[in-house]
Motif scaffolding. Structure first.
Motif, PDB file in Angstrom:
ATOM      1  N   GLY A  64     -85.679  61.989 -13.320  1.00 21.36           N
ATOM      2  CA  GLY A  64     -85.264  61.434 -12.154  1.00 21.36           C
ATOM      3  C   GLY A  64     -84.306  60.210 -12.727  1.00 21.36           C
ATOM      4  N   LEU A  65     -84.718  59.683 -13.854  1.00 22.74           N
ATOM      5  CA  LEU A  65     -83.541  58.616 -14.241  1.00 22.74           C
ATOM      6  C   LEU A  65     -82.396  59.521 -15.023  1.00 22.74           C
ATOM      7  CD1 LEU A  65     -86.091  56.268 -16.196  1.00 22.74           C
ATOM      8  CD2 LEU A  65     -84.869  55.778 -14.131  1.00 22.74           C
ATOM      9  N   THR A  66     -82.683  60.746 -15.641  1.00 21.09           N
ATOM     10  CA  THR A  66     -81.789  61.394 -16.077  1.00 21.09           C
ATOM     11  C   THR A  66     -80.639  61.885 -15.047  1.00 21.09           C
ATOM     12  OG1 THR A  66     -82.987  62.201 -17.957  1.00 21.09           O
ATOM     13  CG2 THR A  66     -80.977  63.424 -17.511  1.00 21.09           C
ATOM     14  N   TRP A  67     -81.072  62.297 -13.983  1.00 28.38           N
ATOM     15  CA  TRP A  67     -80.356  62.700 -12.847  1.00 28.38           C
ATOM     16  C   TRP A  67     -79.597  61.590 -12.307  1.00 28.38           C
ATOM     17  CZ3 TRP A  67     -84.238  66.196  -9.545  1.00 28.38           C
ATOM     18  CH2 TRP A  67     -84.344  67.434 -10.359  1.00 28.38           C
ATOM     19  N   MET A  68     -80.121  60.610 -12.020  1.00 33.20           N
ATOM     20  CA  MET A  68     -79.334  59.304 -11.643  1.00 33.20           C
ATOM     21  C   MET A  68     -78.175  58.941 -12.555  1.00 33.20           C
ATOM     22  SD  MET A  68     -82.202  56.877  -9.858  1.00 33.20           S
ATOM     23  CE  MET A  68     -83.619  57.201 -10.599  1.00 33.20           C
ATOM     24  N   ALA A  69     -78.501  58.853 -14.033  1.00 38.79           N
ATOM     25  CA  ALA A  69     -77.512  58.814 -14.944  1.00 38.79           C
ATOM     26  C   ALA A  69     -76.254  59.796 -14.993  1.00 38.79           C
ATOM     27  CB  ALA A  69     -78.191  58.701 -16.382  1.00 38.79           C
ATOM     28  N   ASP A  70     -76.642  60.859 -14.678  1.00 37.10           N
ATOM     29  CA  ASP A  70     -75.599  61.975 -14.490  1.00 37.10           C
ATOM     30  C   ASP A  70     -74.718  61.840 -13.255  1.00 37.10           C
ATOM     31  OD1 ASP A  70     -76.556  63.473 -16.618  1.00 37.10           O
ATOM     32  OD2 ASP A  70     -77.661  65.076 -15.312  1.00 37.10           O
ATOM     33  N   THR A  71     -75.189  60.992 -12.388  1.00 38.42           N
ATOM     34  CA  THR A  71     -74.390  60.682 -11.280  1.00 38.42           C
ATOM     35  C   THR A  71     -73.673  59.331 -11.123  1.00 38.42           C
ATOM     36  OG1 THR A  71     -75.951  59.613  -9.936  1.00 38.42           O
ATOM     37  CG2 THR A  71     -75.902  62.143  -9.585  1.00 38.42           C
ATOM     38  N   GLY A  72     -73.842  58.861 -12.453  1.00 39.96           N
ATOM     39  CA  GLY A  72     -72.887  57.649 -12.885  1.00 39.96           C
ATOM     40  C   GLY A  72     -73.757  56.334 -12.394  1.00 39.96           C
ATOM     41  N   VAL A  73     -75.034  56.213 -12.425  1.00 39.87           N
ATOM     42  CA  VAL A  73     -75.815  55.046 -12.003  1.00 39.87           C
ATOM     43  C   VAL A  73     -75.873  54.095 -13.436  1.00 39.87           C
ATOM     44  CG1 VAL A  73     -77.935  53.987 -11.480  1.00 39.87           C
ATOM     45  CG2 VAL A  73     -77.272  56.123 -10.223  1.00 39.87           C
ATOM     46  N   PRO A  74     -75.240  52.881 -13.262  1.00 37.18           N
ATOM     47  CA  PRO A  74     -75.228  52.119 -14.491  1.00 37.18           C
ATOM     48  C   PRO A  74     -76.482  52.038 -15.026  1.00 37.18           C
ATOM     49  CG  PRO A  74     -74.176  51.074 -12.671  1.00 37.18           C
ATOM     50  CD  PRO A  74     -74.723  52.110 -11.886  1.00 37.18           C
ATOM     51  N   LEU A  75     -76.680  51.753 -16.626  1.00 38.36           N
ATOM     52  CA  LEU A  75     -77.561  51.670 -17.199  1.00 38.36           C
ATOM     53  C   LEU A  75     -78.627  50.394 -16.756  1.00 38.36           C
ATOM     54  CD1 LEU A  75     -79.231  53.178 -19.546  1.00 38.36           C
ATOM     55  CD2 LEU A  75     -77.941  51.529 -20.959  1.00 38.36           C
ATOM     56  N   HIS A  76     -77.919  49.447 -16.458  1.00 37.50           N
ATOM     57  CA  HIS A  76     -78.828  48.234 -16.104  1.00 37.50           C
ATOM     58  C   HIS A  76     -79.283  48.251 -14.653  1.00 37.50           C
ATOM     59  CE1 HIS A  76     -74.930  47.550 -13.879  1.00 37.50           C
ATOM     60  NE2 HIS A  76     -75.794  46.598 -13.084  1.00 37.50           N
ATOM     61  N   VAL A  77     -78.913  49.154 -13.932  1.00 41.06           N
ATOM     62  CA  VAL A  77     -79.413  49.624 -12.680  1.00 41.06           C
ATOM     63  C   VAL A  77     -80.724  50.447 -12.941  1.00 41.06           C
ATOM     64  CG1 VAL A  77     -79.397  50.769 -10.309  1.00 41.06           C
ATOM     65  CG2 VAL A  77     -77.434  49.129 -11.147  1.00 41.06           C
ATOM     66  N   LEU A  78     -80.518  51.385 -13.520  1.00 39.44           N
ATOM     67  CA  LEU A  78     -81.631  52.423 -13.933  1.00 39.44           C
ATOM     68  C   LEU A  78     -82.740  51.573 -14.587  1.00 39.44           C
ATOM     69  CD1 LEU A  78     -79.629  55.253 -15.505  1.00 39.44           C
ATOM     70  CD2 LEU A  78     -80.936  55.302 -13.336  1.00 39.44           C
ATOM     71  N   ARG A  79     -82.403  50.558 -15.539  1.00 41.69           N
ATOM     72  CA  ARG A  79     -83.368  49.681 -16.002  1.00 41.69           C
ATOM     73  C   ARG A  79     -84.312  49.068 -14.844  1.00 41.69           C
ATOM     74  NH1 ARG A  79     -84.766  44.544 -17.047  1.00 41.69           N
ATOM     75  NH2 ARG A  79     -82.744  43.610 -16.461  1.00 41.69           N
ATOM     76  N   LEU A  80     -83.558  48.538 -13.846  1.00 40.08           N
ATOM     77  CA  LEU A  80     -84.467  47.791 -12.829  1.00 40.08           C
ATOM     78  C   LEU A  80     -85.288  48.837 -12.158  1.00 40.08           C
ATOM     79  CD1 LEU A  80     -81.723  45.581 -11.498  1.00 40.08           C
ATOM     80  CD2 LEU A  80     -83.768  44.734 -12.870  1.00 40.08           C
ATOM     81  N   ILE A  81     -84.777  50.071 -11.869  1.00 40.95           N
ATOM     82  CA  ILE A  81     -85.345  51.153 -11.067  1.00 40.95           C
ATOM     83  C   ILE A  81     -86.640  51.488 -11.910  1.00 40.95           C
ATOM     84  CG2 ILE A  81     -85.372  53.488 -10.339  1.00 40.95           C
ATOM     85  CD1 ILE A  81     -82.467  52.997  -9.596  1.00 40.95           C
ATOM     86  N   ALA A  82     -86.341  51.677 -13.271  1.00 45.34           N
ATOM     87  CA  ALA A  82     -87.604  52.151 -14.006  1.00 45.34           C
ATOM     88  C   ALA A  82     -88.646  50.903 -14.214  1.00 45.34           C
ATOM     89  CB  ALA A  82     -87.039  52.642 -15.371  1.00 45.34           C
ATOM     90  N   GLY A  83     -88.137  49.794 -14.099  1.00 37.55           N
ATOM     91  CA  GLY A  83     -89.106  48.580 -14.626  1.00 37.55           C
ATOM     92  C   GLY A  83     -89.179  48.550 -16.023  1.00 37.55           C
ATOM     93  N   HIS A  84     -88.185  48.838 -16.868  1.00 40.19           N
ATOM     94  CA  HIS A  84     -88.145  48.648 -18.082  1.00 40.19           C
ATOM     95  C   HIS A  84     -87.837  47.347 -18.699  1.00 40.19           C
ATOM     96  CE1 HIS A  84     -87.213  53.106 -18.873  1.00 40.19           C
ATOM     97  NE2 HIS A  84     -88.495  53.051 -18.676  1.00 40.19           N
ATOM     98  N   GLY A  85     -88.268  46.974 -19.522  1.00 43.70           N
ATOM     99  CA  GLY A  85     -87.874  45.384 -20.064  1.00 43.70           C
ATOM    100  C   GLY A  85     -86.802  45.203 -20.821  1.00 43.70           C
ATOM    101  N   SER A  86     -86.296  46.233 -21.400  1.00 40.68           N
ATOM    102  CA  SER A  86     -85.107  46.214 -21.889  1.00 40.68           C
ATOM    103  C   SER A  86     -84.172  47.436 -21.784  1.00 40.68           C
ATOM    104  CB  SER A  86     -85.545  46.307 -23.703  1.00 40.68           C
ATOM    105  OG  SER A  86     -85.704  47.433 -24.162  1.00 40.68           O
ATOM    106  N   LEU A  87     -82.889  47.405 -22.156  1.00 40.85           N
ATOM    107  CA  LEU A  87     -81.874  48.486 -21.796  1.00 40.85           C
ATOM    108  C   LEU A  87     -82.308  49.413 -22.977  1.00 40.85           C
ATOM    109  CD1 LEU A  87     -78.388  46.646 -21.011  1.00 40.85           C
ATOM    110  CD2 LEU A  87     -79.857  47.987 -19.493  1.00 40.85           C
ATOM    111  N   HIS A  88     -82.584  48.983 -23.990  1.00 42.86           N
ATOM    112  CA  HIS A  88     -82.947  50.251 -25.146  1.00 42.86           C
ATOM    113  C   HIS A  88     -83.752  51.061 -24.712  1.00 42.86           C
ATOM    114  CE1 HIS A  88     -83.464  51.663 -29.174  1.00 42.86           C
ATOM    115  NE2 HIS A  88     -84.583  51.767 -29.185  1.00 42.86           N
ATOM    116  N   THR A  89     -85.089  50.550 -23.951  1.00 48.94           N
ATOM    117  CA  THR A  89     -85.978  51.562 -23.581  1.00 48.94           C
ATOM    118  C   THR A  89     -85.438  52.435 -22.486  1.00 48.94           C
ATOM    119  OG1 THR A  89     -87.553  49.918 -24.097  1.00 48.94           O
ATOM    120  CG2 THR A  89     -88.274  51.779 -22.621  1.00 48.94           C
TER     121      THR A  89
END
Length: 65
Positions: free
Chosen positions: A18-43
């Motif tokens: 799901g995160l990969t598909w969203m990244a493919d559509t151009g969802v910014p990394l910082h937004v994906l971080r919030l969706i995933a609940g990750h503590g860092s952009l590196h993760t």
């Protein structure tokens, strides 16, 4: 997943997909971080690598060529 016949598939795999598909559509990394609940952009960047680049993806696949 096993009861549906997908013994090889884990919930974590679907989350990654799901995160990969969203990244493919151009969802910014910082937004994906919030969706995933990750503590860092590196993760997030390690788990949601886009599979295509904007230049290789058709802008409108149904448009005549």
């Amino acid at each position: 997943m096993k009861s549906l016949g997908y013994e090889h598939l884990r919930r974590h795999d679907l989350r990654h997909t799901g995160l990969t598909w969203m990244a493919d559509t151009g969802v910014p990394l910082h937004v994906l971080r919030l969706i995933a609940g990750h503590g860092s952009l590196h993760t997030t960047s390690a788990t949601s690598t886009p599979t295509c680049t904007p230049s290789s993806a058709p802008a409108n696949p149904s448009a005549p060529t």
